[in-house]
Design an enzyme around this catalytic site. Structure first.
Site, PDB file in Angstrom:
ATOM      1  N   HIS A 202       0.813  -1.214   0.000  1.00  0.00           N
ATOM      2  CA  HIS A 202       0.000   0.000   0.000  1.00  0.00           C
ATOM      3  C   HIS A 202       0.849   1.268   0.000  1.00  0.00           C
ATOM      4  O   HIS A 202       0.408   2.311  -0.453  1.00  0.00           O
ATOM      5  CB  HIS A 202      -1.026  -0.043   1.138  1.00  0.00           C
ATOM      6  CG  HIS A 202      -2.166  -0.939   0.783  1.00  0.00           C
ATOM      7  ND1 HIS A 202      -2.193  -2.266   1.123  1.00  0.00           N
ATOM      8  CD2 HIS A 202      -3.270  -0.712   0.023  1.00  0.00           C
ATOM      9  CE1 HIS A 202      -3.285  -2.805   0.616  1.00  0.00           C
ATOM     10  NE2 HIS A 202      -3.957  -1.900  -0.054  1.00  0.00           N
ATOM     11  N   ARG A 309     -10.760   4.108  -1.429  1.00  0.00           N
ATOM     12  CA  ARG A 309     -10.233   3.296  -0.317  1.00  0.00           C
ATOM     13  C   ARG A 309     -10.528   4.024   0.994  1.00  0.00           C
ATOM     14  O   ARG A 309      -9.698   4.769   1.512  1.00  0.00           O
ATOM     15  CB  ARG A 309      -8.721   3.086  -0.468  1.00  0.00           C
ATOM     16  CG  ARG A 309      -8.326   2.153  -1.612  1.00  0.00           C
ATOM     17  CD  ARG A 309      -6.814   1.936  -1.637  1.00  0.00           C
ATOM     18  NE  ARG A 309      -6.414   0.784  -2.402  1.00  0.00           N
ATOM     19  CZ  ARG A 309      -5.986   0.814  -3.668  1.00  0.00           C
ATOM     20  NH1 ARG A 309      -5.917   1.959  -4.303  1.00  0.00           N
ATOM     21  NH2 ARG A 309      -5.627  -0.299  -4.278  1.00  0.00           N
ATOM     22  N   ARG A 346     -15.494   1.874  -0.994  1.00  0.00           N
ATOM     23  CA  ARG A 346     -15.222   0.547  -0.432  1.00  0.00           C
ATOM     24  C   ARG A 346     -15.263   0.642   1.086  1.00  0.00           C
ATOM     25  O   ARG A 346     -14.698   1.579   1.665  1.00  0.00           O
ATOM     26  CB  ARG A 346     -13.844   0.055  -0.863  1.00  0.00           C
ATOM     27  CG  ARG A 346     -13.522  -1.290  -0.240  1.00  0.00           C
ATOM     28  CD  ARG A 346     -12.269  -1.876  -0.763  1.00  0.00           C
ATOM     29  NE  ARG A 346     -11.089  -1.175  -0.275  1.00  0.00           N
ATOM     30  CZ  ARG A 346      -9.847  -1.483  -0.649  1.00  0.00           C
ATOM     31  NH1 ARG A 346      -9.659  -2.439  -1.537  1.00  0.00           N
ATOM     32  NH2 ARG A 346      -8.818  -0.842  -0.170  1.00  0.00           N
ATOM     33  N   GLU A 449     -11.121 -10.952  -4.468  1.00  0.00           N
ATOM     34  CA  GLU A 449      -9.679 -10.826  -4.241  1.00  0.00           C
ATOM     35  C   GLU A 449      -9.084 -11.987  -3.471  1.00  0.00           C
ATOM     36  O   GLU A 449      -7.902 -11.976  -3.145  1.00  0.00           O
ATOM     37  CB  GLU A 449      -9.322  -9.479  -3.615  1.00  0.00           C
ATOM     38  CG  GLU A 449     -10.141  -9.047  -2.446  1.00  0.00           C
ATOM     39  CD  GLU A 449      -9.808  -7.618  -1.988  1.00  0.00           C
ATOM     40  OE1 GLU A 449      -8.894  -6.985  -2.527  1.00  0.00           O
ATOM     41  OE2 GLU A 449     -10.493  -7.158  -1.061  1.00  0.00           O
ATOM     42  N   ASN A 472      -4.548  -7.075  -6.862  1.00  0.00           N
ATOM     43  CA  ASN A 472      -3.380  -7.003  -5.965  1.00  0.00           C
ATOM     44  C   ASN A 472      -3.439  -8.128  -4.940  1.00  0.00           C
ATOM     45  O   ASN A 472      -2.457  -8.829  -4.691  1.00  0.00           O
ATOM     46  CB  ASN A 472      -3.341  -5.666  -5.220  1.00  0.00           C
ATOM     47  CG  ASN A 472      -3.389  -4.490  -6.162  1.00  0.00           C
ATOM     48  OD1 ASN A 472      -3.032  -4.630  -7.324  1.00  0.00           O
ATOM     49  ND2 ASN A 472      -3.850  -3.353  -5.681  1.00  0.00           N
ATOM     50  N   ASP A 473      -4.611  -8.266  -4.334  1.00  0.00           N
ATOM     51  CA  ASP A 473      -4.750  -9.333  -3.346  1.00  0.00           C
ATOM     52  C   ASP A 473      -4.970 -10.688  -4.003  1.00  0.00           C
ATOM     53  O   ASP A 473      -4.523 -11.710  -3.477  1.00  0.00           O
ATOM     54  CB  ASP A 473      -5.903  -9.014  -2.390  1.00  0.00           C
ATOM     55  CG  ASP A 473      -5.449  -8.042  -1.317  1.00  0.00           C
ATOM     56  OD1 ASP A 473      -4.347  -8.249  -0.779  1.00  0.00           O
ATOM     57  OD2 ASP A 473      -6.174  -7.071  -1.037  1.00  0.00           O
ATOM     58  N   ARG A 483       2.371  -9.431  -0.546  1.00  0.00           N
ATOM     59  CA  ARG A 483       2.604  -8.364  -1.527  1.00  0.00           C
ATOM     60  C   ARG A 483       3.496  -7.261  -0.996  1.00  0.00           C
ATOM     61  O   ARG A 483       4.005  -6.439  -1.760  1.00  0.00           O
ATOM     62  CB  ARG A 483       1.256  -7.786  -2.015  1.00  0.00           C
ATOM     63  CG  ARG A 483       0.425  -7.201  -0.915  1.00  0.00           C
ATOM     64  CD  ARG A 483      -1.008  -6.952  -1.353  1.00  0.00           C
ATOM     65  NE  ARG A 483      -1.237  -5.578  -1.760  1.00  0.00           N
ATOM     66  CZ  ARG A 483      -2.437  -5.028  -1.841  1.00  0.00           C
ATOM     67  NH1 ARG A 483      -3.526  -5.741  -1.572  1.00  0.00           N
ATOM     68  NH2 ARG A 483      -2.582  -3.800  -2.230  1.00  0.00           N
ATOM     69  N   CYS A 520     -10.063  -3.351 -10.314  1.00  0.00           N
ATOM     70  CA  CYS A 520      -9.590  -2.126  -9.649  1.00  0.00           C
ATOM     71  C   CYS A 520      -8.205  -2.311  -9.031  1.00  0.00           C
ATOM     72  O   CYS A 520      -7.703  -1.418  -8.359  1.00  0.00           O
ATOM     73  CB  CYS A 520     -10.589  -1.646  -8.605  1.00  0.00           C
ATOM     74  SG  CYS A 520     -10.834  -2.820  -7.272  1.00  0.00           S
TER      75      CYS A 520
HETATM   76  C1  PEP Z   1      -6.694  -5.109  -4.655  1.00  0.00           C
HETATM   77  O1  PEP Z   1      -6.442  -5.929  -3.774  1.00  0.00           O
HETATM   78  O2  PEP Z   1      -6.427  -5.297  -5.864  1.00  0.00           O
HETATM   79  C2  PEP Z   1      -7.316  -3.825  -4.315  1.00  0.00           C
HETATM   80  C3  PEP Z   1      -7.718  -2.993  -5.248  1.00  0.00           C
HETATM   81  O3  PEP Z   1      -7.408  -3.505  -2.995  1.00  0.00           O
HETATM   82  P1  PEP Z   1      -6.156  -3.029  -2.119  1.00  0.00           P
HETATM   83  O4  PEP Z   1      -5.009  -2.815  -3.052  1.00  0.00           O
HETATM   84  O5  PEP Z   1      -6.532  -1.775  -1.425  1.00  0.00           O
HETATM   85  O6  PEP Z   1      -5.950  -4.174  -1.204  1.00  0.00           O
HETATM   86 MG    MG Z   2      -7.325  -5.660  -1.839  1.00  0.00          MG
END
Ligand code: PEP
Ligand code: MG
Length: 600
Positions: A202, A309, A346, A449, A472-473, A483, A520
Site C-alpha cells: 500500500h 479506499r 469501499r 480478491e 493485488n490481493d 505483496r 480495480c
Molecule cells: C486489490 O487488492 O487489488 C485492491 C484494489 O485492494 P487493495 O489494493 O486496497 O488491497
Molecule cells: Mg485488496
C-alpha cells in the site's frame, strides 16, 4: 563517488534531487519550509527549545536523590554536553538557514548525519553514545511539538517549496507506512526510495496516487545514501543512482524532460471518449484515497470513482476512529466533487500493511496477529466491530442522497460473511428510514480478491449487483506471496497463468450473469495488460488518475474482436507475458490506422 542501488519500480518517471533521510520513527516529524523572512525566528524557536531542555536536565540533575547511582548524574552531564555541542545545534541552525527547513526537520536531518558518524566509530563506548544523542533529540522534538510553529499544524506545505527556491528533494527511508506516506501527499518531495516493500504494497499504491517517481524494496538504500547526496530515482527501471557523474545526470535530465513531454501529450486525451476501434465503449474509472483526490480523477478524465479506499480516513488518527458524521461529510465531499458521476466507496479495509494508529485499541489486536495478511483484515475486521461498521454503512448510505453512490465490500470469502454484510446493510437502511435520513438506492458490489471468491462466483453474483476484481490481493492469495515483502517480490507475478485464468473466468461469468464487472487492482492501470483484459471482455477499469491517459491510449488503439480471437493462446500459454507480446503485436499490426482523435 557515484553508485547505484536496485529496487522495484513502483511509480514511473524520473526524480532528481537531494536526499532527505527520514528514519521510520521520525516520519511523523513535521516537514515544511520556513519563509526566508522567518528563518531567524525559527532559529529562536530552536534556541528556546534548547534552553528549555537544558533547564529540564538541570532540574533532573538537582532533584537526583543523594543515594542515586553516580552513573545517573554522569549520564545527565553527557546529555547536557550533547545538547550544547556545536555539531548538533550549530549544524541544525545551518539546515534552517541554508535549506529553510523547519526546526524539527533540521534537527532530525542532523541527527541522521551524526547517527551515522557514531555508527562508524571504532570505540564501542563512543558508539553507544548514539542512544544518548537520540534521547536528547527526542527531548528537543517534544518541546518543539508543544509549540508547533508549522503554518498548518505540522502538515507539509507544498507551496512553501518556492521559499527555498533551491534543489528539489527526494525522500529516503527504510520504511514508510502508507499512513505516514499519506502525510507527504501535499509534500515537498519529488520522489522517494524505501528499503522495504513490494510492488503492490500500500505504500507503493499511495506513491502511485501521489504520482511521484518511487522505488521500493531497495534494501540498503537508507544505509548507503547520505543526507544531502544527489539522487536520481528512475521509477521506470527501479534504479536509484547516487551522486551521479555530470554526464549521467545530464542523460537523466534529458529523460525527465522526455517523460514530461510524453505526459503532456497523453493528457490531451483527457476529453476523448474511451472507445475502441471497433466501437466498444470502455469505462475508465479512478482509484482514490481521500475525497480531495476526486479533483485529480476529473482532471484525468475519469468517468467516475471505481474505488474509494475509505480506510485512509481511518489512518493517522490520535486513537479515535472517524464517526458517522465525519465519514458522511467526507463521502459527500467526494460525491459532490464528482458532479453526478458514480463514486464507489469501499468499506474499510484495514489490517495487513494498513494498520490503524498505534494508540488505537483496535490495532493492539492486529499487533498480535502472526500473519496480518491472513488475519483480521477488511470485512473480517468490520464484522468484528459491529458499531464501527454500522456507522460506516449509515455514512455511505447518507452520502447517496447527494449523488450516485455504489458500495464495495473487500475480502469476502464466506457465504456467512455475505449474509452478515447484507443484514448489517439492511439494518442500517431501516435505522435511517426511522430517523428520517434520506438515501437512495445504492448498488452493492463484492471485491473478488481471494481465490475462494473467484471459485464460488455464482454465489456472489446472486447476492451482489456487481463485482470488482482486486488483482493485488488476488495475486497475493493465489500465489501465497506477501505483496509487501520485498524478499519474495520476484515471485509476485501478475502474469502467472493461474492468476490470469481466475481473472478471465470471473469476467466471463459475471458477464454471462448480466452483472457489472471491473478490475480495480494495479493490473487495471498497467498498459501492458490492457489488450489482454479487453480481449477477455473487460469494459470497466479502475486505476490511479495518473495512469488513466496511458491506458486510454491503448484502448483507443484496440480492436476487441481481434484481441478476443487471440486471447485464448495467451491464457493457455506457459508464458503468457511472452505470448501476449507476440499475439497482440499481430493485432496491432493489422489494426487500421487510428482516427484523428487518437493520433498523438
Ligand atoms: C486489490 O487488492 O487489488 C485492491 C484494489 O485492494 P487493495 O489494493 O486496497 O488491497
Ligand atoms: Mg485488496
Amino acid at each position: 563517488m557515484g553508485f547505484q542501488v536496485f529496487g522495484l519500480p513502483v511509480s514511473r518517471g524520473i526524480a532528481i534531487g537531494r536526499a532527505v533521510l527520514v528514519s521510520s520513527s521520525r516520519v511523523d516529524v513535521a516537514h515544511y519550509f520556513v519563509d526566508p523572512a522567518r528563518v531567524e525566528a525559527e532559529i529562536d524557536r530552536l534556541r528556546s527549545a534548547r534552553d528549555e531542555v537544558a533547564q529540564e536536565l538541570g532540574t533532573l540533575q538537582k532533584e537526583l536523590p543523594p543515594d542515586a547511582p553516580h552513573e545517573l548524574s554522569a549520564l545527565l552531564d553527557v546529555h547536557l554536553m550533547l545538547l550544547h555541542d556545536e555539531t548538533l545545534t550549530g549544524a541544525t541552525k545551518q539546515w534552517i538557514r541554508e535549506r529553510h527547513y523547519n526546526a524539527e526537520w533540521a534537527l532530525s536531518a542532523q541527527l541522521e548525519v551524526l547517527a551515522r558518524q557514531f555508527d562508524e566509530m571504532d570505540d564501542e563506548y563512543l558508539r553507544e553514545r548514539k542512544a544518548d544523542l537520540e534521547q536528547v533529540v527526542e527531548r528537543l522534538l517534544r518541546v518543539l511539538a508543544r509549540d508547533a510553529g508549522a503554518p498548518d499544524s505540522g502538515v507539509p506545505v507544498v507551496g512553501a517549496r518556492d521559499f527555498a527556491g533551491e534543489d528539489p528533494l527526494v525522500l529516503v527511508a527504510s520504511d514508510i507506512a502508507p499512513a505516514d506516506l499519506l502525510q507527504f501527499k501535499r509534500s515537498v518531495f519529488t520522489g522517494f526510495v524505501t528499503d522495504v516493500g513490494g510492488r503492490t504494497s500500500h505504500t507503493a499504491i499511495v506513491a502511485r496516487s501521489m504520482d511521484i517517481p518511487a522505488v521500493v524494496g531497495a534494501r540498503e538504500a537508507s544505509r548507503l545514501i547520505r543526507q544531502d547526496d544527489w539522487v536520481v530515482i528512475d521509477g521506470d527501471a527501479g534504479v536509484v543512482i547516487v551522486n551521479p557523474s555530470a554526464i549521467v545526470l545530464e542523460e537523466y535530465r534529458f529523460r525527465q524532460r522526455q517523460s514530461e513531454l510524453e505526459r503532456a501529450r497523453l493528457s490531451r486525451l483527457r476529453h476523448t471518449p474511451a472507445v475502441t476501434l471497433d466501437g466498444q465503449h470502455v469505462e475508465l474509472l479512478a482509484n482514490i484515497e481521500l475525497p480531495g483526490d476526486a479533483a485529480a480523477a476529473l482532471e484525468a478524465g475519469a468517468v467516475g470513482i471505481g474505488l474509494f479506499r475509505s480506510e485512509f480516513l481511518f489512518l493517522n488518527r490520535e486513537g479515535d476512529l472517524p464517526g458517522e458524521e465525519e465519514q458522511y461529510l467526507a463521502y459527500r465531499e467526494a460525491v459532490e466533487a464528482m458532479r453526478g458521476l458514480p463514486v464507489t466507496i469501499r468499506t474499510v479495509d484495514v489490517g495487513a500493511d494498513k494498520s490503524l494508529d498505534r494508540m488505537s485499541l483496535h490495532e493492539l489486536r492486529h499487533e498480535h496477529t502472526l500473519n496480518p495478511a491472513l488475519g483480521l483484515r477488511a470485512i473480517r475486521w468490520s464484522l468484528s466491530e459491529p458499531d464501527m461498521f454500522r456507522q460506516q454503512l449509515r455514512a455511505i448510505l447518507r452520502a447517496s442522497a447527494h449523488g450516485k453512490v455504489r458500495m464495495l465490500v473487500p475480502m469476502l470469502a464466506h457465504v456467512g460473511e455475505i449474509r452478515q454484510t447484507v443484514e448489517a446493510l439492511q439494518r442500517a437502511k431501516s435505522e435511517l428510514e426511522r430517523a428520517g435520513h434520506p438515501y437512495t438506492d445504492v448498488e452493492v458490489g463484492a471485491m473478488i480478491e481471494v481465490p475462494a471468491a473467484a471459485l464460488m462466483l455464482p454465489v456472489f453474483l446472486r447476492h451482489f449487483d456487481f463485482v470488482s476484481i482486486g488483482t493485488n490481493d488476488l495475486i497475493q492469495y493465489t500465489l501465497a506471496i506477501d505483496r509487501a515483502d520485498e524478499a519474495v517480490a520476484h515471485l509476485y507475478d501478475p502474469w502467472h497463468p493461474a492468476v490470469l485464468r481466475l481473472v478471465a473466468e470471473t469476467i466471463a461469468q459475471a458477464q454471462r450473469a448480466g452483472r457489472g464487472v471491473s478490475v480495480c487492482g494495479e493490473m487495471a492501470g498497467d498498459p501492458a495488460f490492457t489488450d489482454l483484459l479487453l480481449g477477455v471482455g473487460l469494459r470497466s477499469f479502475s486505476m490511479h488518475p495518473s495512469q488513466l491517459p496511458a491506458v486510454k491510449q491503448r484502448v483507443l488503439r484496440a480492436d476487441t474482436r481481434r484481441l478476443a480471437e487471440r486471447v485464448g493462446a495467451v491464457l493457455t500459454s506457459e508464458d503468457p507475458q511472452a505470448a501476449s507480446v507476440t499475439q497482440f503485436a499481430v493485432v496491432a499490426a493489422h489494426a487500421p490506422a487510428p482516427g484523428p482523435a487518437t493520433v498523438l
